[in-house]
Write an enzyme that holds these catalytic residues in place. Structure first.
Site, PDB file in Angstrom:
ATOM      1  N   ARG A 317       0.876  -1.232  -0.103  1.00 30.32           N
ATOM      2  CA  ARG A 317      -0.091  -0.028  -0.092  1.00 30.32           C
ATOM      3  C   ARG A 317       0.849   1.197  -0.126  1.00 30.32           C
ATOM      4  NH1 ARG A 317      -5.303   1.551   0.293  1.00 30.32           N
ATOM      5  NH2 ARG A 317      -6.257  -0.528   0.613  1.00 30.32           N
ATOM      6  N   GLU A 719     -10.243   5.617   7.020  1.00 31.24           N
ATOM      7  CA  GLU A 719      -8.780   5.698   6.918  1.00 31.24           C
ATOM      8  C   GLU A 719      -8.389   7.291   6.401  1.00 31.24           C
ATOM      9  OE1 GLU A 719      -8.274   1.703   5.370  1.00 31.24           O
ATOM     10  OE2 GLU A 719      -6.371   1.878   6.377  1.00 31.24           O
TER      11      GLU A 719
HETATM   12  N1  LUZ Z   1      -5.695  -4.424   5.534  1.00 31.39           N
HETATM   13  C1  LUZ Z   1      -5.494  -5.361   4.609  1.00 31.39           C
HETATM   14  C2  LUZ Z   1      -5.966  -3.065   5.177  1.00 31.39           C
HETATM   15  O1  LUZ Z   1      -5.418  -6.525   5.118  1.00 31.39           O
HETATM   16  N2  LUZ Z   1      -5.306  -4.971   3.405  1.00 31.39           N
HETATM   17  C3  LUZ Z   1      -5.437  -3.742   2.798  1.00 31.39           C
HETATM   18  O2  LUZ Z   1      -5.605  -3.404   1.798  1.00 31.39           O
HETATM   19  C4  LUZ Z   1      -5.743  -2.708   3.960  1.00 31.39           C
HETATM   20  N3  LUZ Z   1      -5.605  -1.498   3.824  1.00 31.39           N
HETATM   21  C5  LUZ Z   1      -5.906  -0.794   4.431  1.00 31.39           C
HETATM   22  C6  LUZ Z   1      -6.229  -1.253   5.827  1.00 31.39           C
HETATM   23  N4  LUZ Z   1      -6.075  -2.456   6.184  1.00 31.39           N
HETATM   24 MO1  MOS Z   2      -6.760  -1.325   9.045  1.00 32.25          MO
HETATM   25  S1  MOS Z   2      -5.326  -0.451   9.056  1.00 32.25           S
HETATM   26  O1  MOS Z   2      -7.139  -2.888  10.235  1.00 32.25           O
HETATM   27  O2  MOS Z   2      -8.400  -0.873   8.095  1.00 32.25           O
END
Ligand code: LUZ
Ligand code: MOS
Length: 763
Positions: A317, A719
């Site tokens: 990410r 987020e």
């Molecule tokens: N969790 C995950 C996340 O497993 N994959 C993601 O792309 C993600 N993105 C944001 C927050 N949690």
């Molecule tokens: Mo997440 S960082 O558990 O969306």
């Protein structure tokens, strides 16, 4: 006085359905679960060194303590001593070697938690120490990695850099961040019949808990039931790292056939769990005289800690968000997940995105100061437009970057603000103000395409009331309120008739965690589908009873309408009639996000359902004698799409903003060279409180069409707004520059008052 100026229509906003029990202290968390008579309590014994070989371990004194039931180690694991999700590289209990300070070694089970804690002090351990790595840079130098590096590439940066009018290079660092969920990690396991176990867990990922417990116990997943009422906060810290505690409690229950409760206290939680990943970055940015960023290269060293956990996904990410809300024609970004001797770092709101954005914003601030322009001029010149391509191949559509930016600039009079600040700075010697703009662009979907699905199970009971089960975990973000709203609006029934059930693996199976800002989208869409299935059957029942055709039937305010005319048939009558006709009043629906895909061999695809945009304007005042600072105003234009719940969404924006500012300014994680956590209490780790949040917060919802891939066109909100907080770093930088023209900008977050003071007087 702190205040929020309201631009949201809160008159018709649905109140968070949890607010009543929250304020009365009646909401249930894991620690409130009714414990069975004779329940045992457990405490984790963890490594007192960050790296070494366990030479000897002596439990005999601890075991002799009155009230001790048993101490469990890896030798008691009937299945696999393995809890790694993406990569199988993490044990539940250490075997011969320990890899981080706080690594679980044993579980002490006693009649009371107090006794278990006393016993923990009586355990004797000898460790032969091995070299400790605490920084990503050291790890890279020693070739210590979690997996292979990943690179995204667009165009040709080396060719492009040769032709740029300006090229700047630099280094950045952003530190980790403690989740500080109010409810610490914990679980309660109870034995059912035939070796079946039920776990109440404070987890964002009930299926992950179920799957890992089954693996460690060597049983089928069907023998493990995981139930979640709600969490007192998660922020990503319970996406993966709620699992070990639940597995440990279940392991003890498996052997003892008795209920076991394991709730970490704050100190244990801070020491044993991972945090946001610290990142070391290097960048090279090439621009032309017209302020266009022609090329951007960056290398990110992610401090992953001692095991993979979610690090590879988080690293990915970072690459997805490396150019934030800008279009850059030539991009080359590489991320290394560096293995160190810290607790495995993990998901944290933004999931590597914030760390990526901090680097390009640093590069822009650096370029601006060298070129004698304002950072906002470079930012503005490079905003993403319709049909621009991201470095990962997705074509940007329904882009709101420029609209958000221009709306923020005009509605909040940025020119006047800047002039006011310049005037203030001219007139004041020891107090200076700074301003920064922060645009955001955040991709919505799990970047791992196969995770983007959810299910909903809806029962209409024969008295007309409704029970809803999904995979959504309520963690304070208000998802249950949104789900309730969806069903209430769809059937047009009294909200009192609808119950959102606990999240339970037996009712809704094989789920993705509540994460990636996607919970309301995925589960809401599944819920809508389930409601549609029910309604179509109910319409058939109604049309038969009313001698009409299905298409003419509608529901409003618990009354059946034919051709928009009210009939005598009420919602309750309709449900009774369906029962008599033996029509199913239950529906299970599945939703999988359409259109998304990603090819990791090419690092190209279309991973996101859509993007969320926005722009924040932040101003701060720095006390140049003391180095302390305050945030005066944060004004945002945020892209909610068509918000389905303005009150809840505003709460998410405010909370995320403050969490982002905390990360950038005051929250300082510190480990010593031996890998021991120094910021191990709330006295040494400072999070924003009422006194440090911005004095004035304003959010204007951007008027947009929303997006069909979002639930009811209401875009994900969890987020994205955290990244507005990144602007805080640069607002402070600008105030320092107004005081000390000799200051060379550094990009080393958090910008604590100590660092501010040093910078004010640096030569
Ligand atoms: N969790 C995950 C996340 O497993 N994959 C993601 O792309 C993600 N993105 C944001 C927050 N949690
Ligand atoms: Mo997440 S960082 O558990 O969306």
């Amino acid at each position: 006085m702190n205040k929020t100026v309201l631009h949201h229509d809160l008159k018709n906003a649905v109140k968070n359905i949890d607010s009543f029990t929250h304020v009365r202290g009646e909401s249930l968390y894991v620690d409130d679960v009714n414990v069975r008579q004779g329940t045992y309590h457990a405490v984790v014994f963890d490594a007192p060194k960050a790296h070494g070989i366990i030479k000897s371990l002596n439990y005999s004194k601890a075991e002799k303590l009155e009230g001790i039931i048993r101490i469990f180690t890896y030798k008691d694991i009937p299945g696999e001593n393995q809890i790694g999700g993406i990569i199988p590289d993490e044990t539940l209990f250490a075997e011969k070697e320990v890899h981080f300070w706080g690594q679980p070694i044993a579980l002490i089970v006693a009649e009371t938690e107090f006794i278990a804690r006393q016993a923990r002090r009586l355990i004797e351990i000898e460790i032969e120490e091995l070299p400790v790595i605490t920084t990503a840079k050291e790890a890279k130098a020693k070739g210590s990695f979690i997996n292979a590096p990943r690179s995204f590439e667009l165009g040709d940066t080396s060719e492009a850099l040769k032709k740029c009018d300006y090229v700047f290079e630099g280094e950045t660092f952003s530190n980790g961040q403690e989740h500080l969920y109010i409810e610490a990690q914990g679980a309660y396991a109870e034995p059912l019949e035939n070796g079946n176990i039920k776990i109440s867990s404070s987890t964002q990922g009930p299926t992950q808990v179920q799957k890992t417990t089954a693996r460690v116990l060597g049983v089928g997943m069907h023998k493990i039931e995981v139930d979640v009422t709600r969490l007192g906060g998660g922020f990503g810290g319970k996406e993966d790292q709620a699992t070990p505690w639940a597995v440990m409690a279940a392991l003890a229950t498996f052997h003892l056939n008795q209920s076991v409760k394991l709730i970490l206290n704050r100190h244990d939680d801070l020491r044993m769990t991972g945090k946001r990943h610290p990142y070391e970055g290097t960048y090279k940015i090439g621009l032309n005289k017209n302020l266009k960023i022609v090329a951007f290269e960056a290398e990110y060293l992610q401090n992953s800690g001692a095991a993979a956990d979610l690090s590879p996904a988080i690293a990915e990410r970072t690459l997805f968000h490396a150019t934030n809300s800008y279009f850059v024609k030539n991009v080359k970004t590489t991320v290394y997940s560096c293995k160190t001797n810290l607790p495995p770092n993990t998901a944290f709101r933004g999931f590597g995105g914030p760390q990526g954005k901090f680097v390009i914003e640093s590069a822009i601030a650096h370029a601006a100061s060298e070129m004698g322009v304002l950072p906002m001029e470079i930012q503005e010149a490079n905003l993403l437009k319709e049909n621009d391509v991201f470095s990962y191949g997705q074509i940007a559509t329904q882009v709101e970057a420029i609209k958000a930016w221009n709306t923020a600039k005009s509605k909040f009079n940025v020119k006047d603000l800047q002039n006011e600040i310049d005037r203030f700075n001219d007139q004041n010697d020891s107090i200076k103000k700074g301003l920064a703009l922060m645009p955001i662009c955040f991709g919505i979907s799990f970047t791992n395409t196969p995770m983007n699905h959810a299910r909903a199970l809806v029962h209409i009971y024969q008295d007309g009331s409704i029970g809803i089960s999904t995979a959504a975990v309520e963690m304070g973000q208000g998802v249950n309120t949104k789900l309730l709203q969806i069903a209430v609006d769809f059937f047009s029934v009294d909200p009192k008739k609808v119950k959102i059930e606990t999240t339970n693996t037996t009712r809704v199976a094989n789920t993705s965690p509540s994460a990636a800002s996607s919970t309301a989208d995925l589960n809401g869409k599944a819920l809508l589908k389930a409601c549609e299935g029910l309604l179509s059957r109910l319409k058939t029942v109604a049309s038969k009873a009313l001698n009409a055709s299905d298409e003419d039937i509608t529901l409003d305010n618990e009354t059946v309408y034919v051709n928009n005319k009210a009939t005598q048939l009420t919602w309750n009558d309709l449900i009774s009639q369906a029962m008599l006709e033996r029509v199913s009043l239950s529906e299970n629906a599945h939703y999988a996000t359409p259109k998304i895909h990603f090819d990791k061999t090419k690092e190209k695809g279309h991973p996101f359902a859509y993007h969320v945009y926005g722009t924040a304007i932040l101003t701060c005042t720095v006390d140049c004698i003391r180095g302390i600072y305050e945030f005066d105003d944060v004004k945002m234009v945020h892209d909610y799409g068509k918000s389905m719940s303005t009150g809840i969404d505003l709460g998410q924006v405010e909370g995320a903003l403050v969490q982002g500012i905390g990360w950038m300014t005051m929250e300082e994680i510190a480990y010593n060279e031996q890998g021991k956590l120094l910021s191990n209490a709330l006295s040494t780790y400072k999070v924003p409180d009422l006194f440090s949040v911005p004095k004035n917060i304003e959010v204007i919802p951007l008027e947009t069409e929303g997006n069909d891939m979002a639930i009811l066109k209401s875009k994900a909100v969890g987020e994205p707004p955290l990244m507005y907080g990144i602007g805080a770093y640069f607002a402070i930088q600008n105030a320092i520059l107004a005081f000390n023209p000799n200051y060379t900008m550094t990009f080393n977050a958090p910008m604590t008052p100590e660092k501010v003071l040093m910078s004010l007087y640096s030569k």
